[in-house]
Design a protein around this motif. Structure first.
Motif, PDB file in Angstrom:
ATOM      1  N   UNK A  96      13.688 -13.248  -9.911  1.00 29.55           N
ATOM      2  CA  UNK A  96      12.320 -13.058 -10.418  1.00 29.55           C
ATOM      3  C   UNK A  96      11.720 -14.357 -10.969  1.00 29.55           C
ATOM      4  N   UNK A  97      10.399 -14.391 -10.926  1.00 28.81           N
ATOM      5  CA  UNK A  97       9.615 -15.474 -11.508  1.00 28.81           C
ATOM      6  C   UNK A  97       8.569 -14.873 -12.438  1.00 28.81           C
ATOM      7  N   UNK A  98       8.491 -15.401 -13.662  1.00 22.70           N
ATOM      8  CA  UNK A  98       7.419 -15.041 -14.591  1.00 22.70           C
ATOM      9  C   UNK A  98       6.494 -16.247 -14.686  1.00 22.70           C
ATOM     10  N   UNK A  99       5.291 -16.086 -14.167  1.00 24.79           N
ATOM     11  CA  UNK A  99       4.298 -17.152 -14.137  1.00 24.79           C
ATOM     12  C   UNK A  99       3.281 -16.925 -15.247  1.00 24.79           C
ATOM     13  N   UNK A 100       3.133 -17.889 -16.138  1.00 20.13           N
ATOM     14  CA  UNK A 100       2.193 -17.764 -17.250  1.00 20.13           C
ATOM     15  C   UNK A 100       0.827 -18.277 -16.810  1.00 20.13           C
ATOM     16  N   UNK A 101      -0.192 -17.441 -16.965  1.00 21.28           N
ATOM     17  CA  UNK A 101      -1.538 -17.807 -16.560  1.00 21.28           C
ATOM     18  C   UNK A 101      -2.495 -17.662 -17.747  1.00 21.28           C
ATOM     19  N   UNK A 102      -3.774 -17.554 -17.470  1.00 19.01           N
ATOM     20  CA  UNK A 102      -4.778 -17.732 -18.515  1.00 19.01           C
ATOM     21  C   UNK A 102      -5.969 -16.780 -18.379  1.00 19.01           C
ATOM     22  N   UNK A 103      -6.621 -16.530 -19.495  1.00 15.99           N
ATOM     23  CA  UNK A 103      -7.870 -15.763 -19.509  1.00 15.99           C
ATOM     24  C   UNK A 103      -9.017 -16.521 -18.849  1.00 15.99           C
ATOM     25  N   UNK A 104      -8.844 -17.828 -18.635  1.00 17.30           N
ATOM     26  CA  UNK A 104      -9.921 -18.630 -18.052  1.00 17.30           C
ATOM     27  C   UNK A 104     -10.095 -18.389 -16.555  1.00 17.30           C
ATOM     28  N   UNK A 105      -9.354 -17.451 -15.979  1.00 20.17           N
ATOM     29  CA  UNK A 105      -9.624 -17.050 -14.588  1.00 20.17           C
ATOM     30  C   UNK A 105     -10.869 -16.167 -14.526  1.00 20.17           C
ATOM     31  N   UNK A 106     -11.377 -15.729 -15.684  1.00 24.19           N
ATOM     32  CA  UNK A 106     -12.577 -14.896 -15.746  1.00 24.19           C
ATOM     33  C   UNK A 106     -13.780 -15.720 -16.194  1.00 24.19           C
ATOM     34  N   UNK A 107     -14.982 -15.244 -15.824  1.00 23.86           N
ATOM     35  CA  UNK A 107     -16.186 -15.968 -16.229  1.00 23.86           C
ATOM     36  C   UNK A 107     -16.691 -15.564 -17.609  1.00 23.86           C
ATOM     37  N   UNK A 115      -9.476  -6.108 -17.672  1.00 20.62           N
ATOM     38  CA  UNK A 115      -8.237  -5.513 -17.175  1.00 20.62           C
ATOM     39  C   UNK A 115      -7.727  -6.364 -16.014  1.00 20.62           C
ATOM     40  N   UNK A 116      -6.521  -6.063 -15.592  1.00 23.21           N
ATOM     41  CA  UNK A 116      -5.888  -6.839 -14.524  1.00 23.21           C
ATOM     42  C   UNK A 116      -6.594  -6.690 -13.182  1.00 23.21           C
ATOM     43  N   UNK A 117      -7.341  -5.603 -13.016  1.00 28.52           N
ATOM     44  CA  UNK A 117      -8.007  -5.366 -11.734  1.00 28.52           C
ATOM     45  C   UNK A 117      -9.451  -5.861 -11.704  1.00 28.52           C
ATOM     46  N   UNK A 118      -9.942  -6.397 -12.797  1.00 31.58           N
ATOM     47  CA  UNK A 118     -11.308  -6.923 -12.804  1.00 31.58           C
ATOM     48  C   UNK A 118     -11.412  -8.156 -11.901  1.00 31.58           C
ATOM     49  N   UNK A 119     -12.564  -8.352 -11.261  1.00 35.06           N
ATOM     50  CA  UNK A 119     -12.743  -9.532 -10.405  1.00 35.06           C
ATOM     51  C   UNK A 119     -12.620 -10.830 -11.211  1.00 35.06           C
ATOM     52  N   UNK A 120     -11.967 -11.808 -10.624  1.00 37.49           N
ATOM     53  CA  UNK A 120     -11.851 -13.125 -11.248  1.00 37.49           C
ATOM     54  C   UNK A 120     -13.015 -14.005 -10.791  1.00 37.49           C
ATOM     55  N   UNK A 121     -13.388 -14.949 -11.651  1.00 40.08           N
ATOM     56  CA  UNK A 121     -14.481 -15.866 -11.313  1.00 40.08           C
ATOM     57  C   UNK A 121     -14.451 -17.026 -12.295  1.00 40.08           C
ATOM     58  N   UNK A 256     -17.514 -30.935 -20.947  1.00 41.90           N
ATOM     59  CA  UNK A 256     -17.554 -31.044 -19.479  1.00 41.90           C
ATOM     60  C   UNK A 256     -17.295 -29.716 -18.771  1.00 41.90           C
ATOM     61  N   UNK A 257     -16.381 -28.903 -19.301  1.00 42.32           N
ATOM     62  CA  UNK A 257     -16.061 -27.614 -18.686  1.00 42.32           C
ATOM     63  C   UNK A 257     -16.758 -26.486 -19.442  1.00 42.32           C
ATOM     64  N   UNK A 258     -17.280 -25.521 -18.701  1.00 46.38           N
ATOM     65  CA  UNK A 258     -17.906 -24.364 -19.333  1.00 46.38           C
ATOM     66  C   UNK A 258     -16.844 -23.309 -19.626  1.00 46.38           C
ATOM     67  N   UNK A 259     -16.735 -22.918 -20.885  1.00 49.76           N
ATOM     68  CA  UNK A 259     -15.775 -21.894 -21.295  1.00 49.76           C
ATOM     69  C   UNK A 259     -16.353 -20.493 -21.072  1.00 49.76           C
ATOM     70  N   UNK A 260     -15.504 -19.505 -20.783  1.00 51.44           N
ATOM     71  CA  UNK A 260     -16.006 -18.126 -20.705  1.00 51.44           C
ATOM     72  C   UNK A 260     -16.437 -17.657 -22.086  1.00 51.44           C
ATOM     73  N   UNK A 261     -17.618 -17.065 -22.221  1.00 54.59           N
ATOM     74  CA  UNK A 261     -18.098 -16.655 -23.536  1.00 54.59           C
ATOM     75  C   UNK A 261     -17.344 -15.466 -24.127  1.00 54.59           C
ATOM     76  N   UNK A 262     -16.712 -14.663 -23.279  1.00 54.38           N
ATOM     77  CA  UNK A 262     -16.001 -13.484 -23.779  1.00 54.38           C
ATOM     78  C   UNK A 262     -14.819 -13.208 -22.858  1.00 54.38           C
TER      79      UNK A 262
END
Length: 306
Positions: A96-107, A115-121, A256-262
């Motif tokens: 197994x592999x546990x890959x740590x990711x981020x909330x910044x996959x969302x807009x 939720x995990x099924x929400x579209x990423x942007x 320089x980078x735009x952060x997701x507001x929520x």
């Protein structure tokens, strides 16, 4: 899966160090630069074969959100190509592999916890590179768990908590963004959750329901301004600084980078599948501030029965 070595990438990063600290008697090896470097991908397969881990936790990442905007190639090497190499090895080795990711996959425009099924942007290179890493891992055929987390901090390393405390040592008035929401997450609590997942797999073997994306963040939510105020309130218990903290808008602090507001995360799936719920962010922050000021911190666990 038989109990065996947990290999943790991430070198001296706050999560990798927290995993090593929390491992106890578990066989765990933390690796990082210069020996372990995603910028030298050709060397990684041999290193993986020599280590022969039973499970890999990838806590390594390019996390310089603003710098990534002008150095996309480096961000992609670390956040997409590195995870792909690890996942390909895990697929071949059957581990197994546990890959740590981020909330910044969302807009951050949903207006409610994701939720995990929400579209990423993703709104910037950092988030896009982390999303590309998620996709590479999930497409590899490996037994892969992607854990998205949020606003990670610890009593050491580079993070918002220590940045605020250091800034307060230099000035008695700070300006902090108040219109971005997220879920502050203590590295200790995230490490405990990761190790609980590793234990579950070691004890009962891999199950198909473990595969895929999970959200793992501190309970509750706040703004950066709310977090800053809480940091100084907790630090004051130890005689720490208590500066004035003025709320400002994102537009008043251009980056320089735009952060997701929520980017709040809904973590119900983690509880449903693994029986895990990370502690409330305010309790976790109090424990972390205790560690910063060398006061004894009470033991905690991320394992919550359901």
């Amino acid at each position: 899966m038989k109990p065996g070595l947990i290999l943790v990438t991430g070198g001296r990063g706050q999560l990798a160090c927290a995993l090593e600290e929390a491992a106890g008697t578990r066989p765990l090896r933390r690796v990082g630069r210069p020996d372990w470097d995603f910028d030298r991908p050709d060397a990684l397969p041999a290193l993986l074969r020599a280590a022969a881990p039973a499970l890999i936790v990838n806590a390594a990442a390019y996390t310089a959100v603003d710098k990534a905007e002008s150095d996309a190639a480096a961000a992609l090497r670390a956040n997409r190509d590195g995870p792909r190499i690890l996942a390909e090895y895990c697929a071949q080795a059957g581990i197994p592999l546990i890959q740590v990711s981020t909330d910044y996959v969302f807009d951050g425009l949903k207006g409610a916890p994701y939720t995990e099924t929400d579209p990423t942007n993703p709104t910037g290179v950092y988030g896009a590179s982390k999303l590309a890493g998620e996709q590479a891992v999930l497409a590899s055929g490996a037994r892969a768990i992607v854990l998205r987390t949020s606003w990670v901090y610890a009593a050491s390393g580079k993070n918002f908590v220590l940045t605020m405390l250091n800034a307060a040592a230099r000035t008695d008035r700070l300006r902090v963004v108040a219109d971005q929401l997220g879920c502050p997450t203590a590295a200790q609590d995230l490490a405990a959750a990761i190790l609980a997942i590793a234990d579950r797999i070691a004890e009962g073997g891999w199950r198909n329901e473990y595969a895929g994306v999970f959200h793992a963040a501190g309970g509750g939510s706040t703004s950066w301004h709310g977090l800053a105020h809480a940091i100084f309130t907790q630090a004051a218990r130890h005689g720490g600084p208590m500066p004035a903290v003025d709320p400002i808008a994102t537009a008043d602090w251009p980056t320089p980078a735009r952060r997701p507001p929520d980017s709040r995360l809904n973590c119900n799936k983690l509880q449903q599948v693994f029986g895990l719920q990370l502690p409330d962010w305010q309790d976790a922050l109090a424990r972390t501030i205790d560690r910063v000021f060398f006061a004894p911190a009470p033991a905690s666990s991320s394992r919550v029965p359901v």
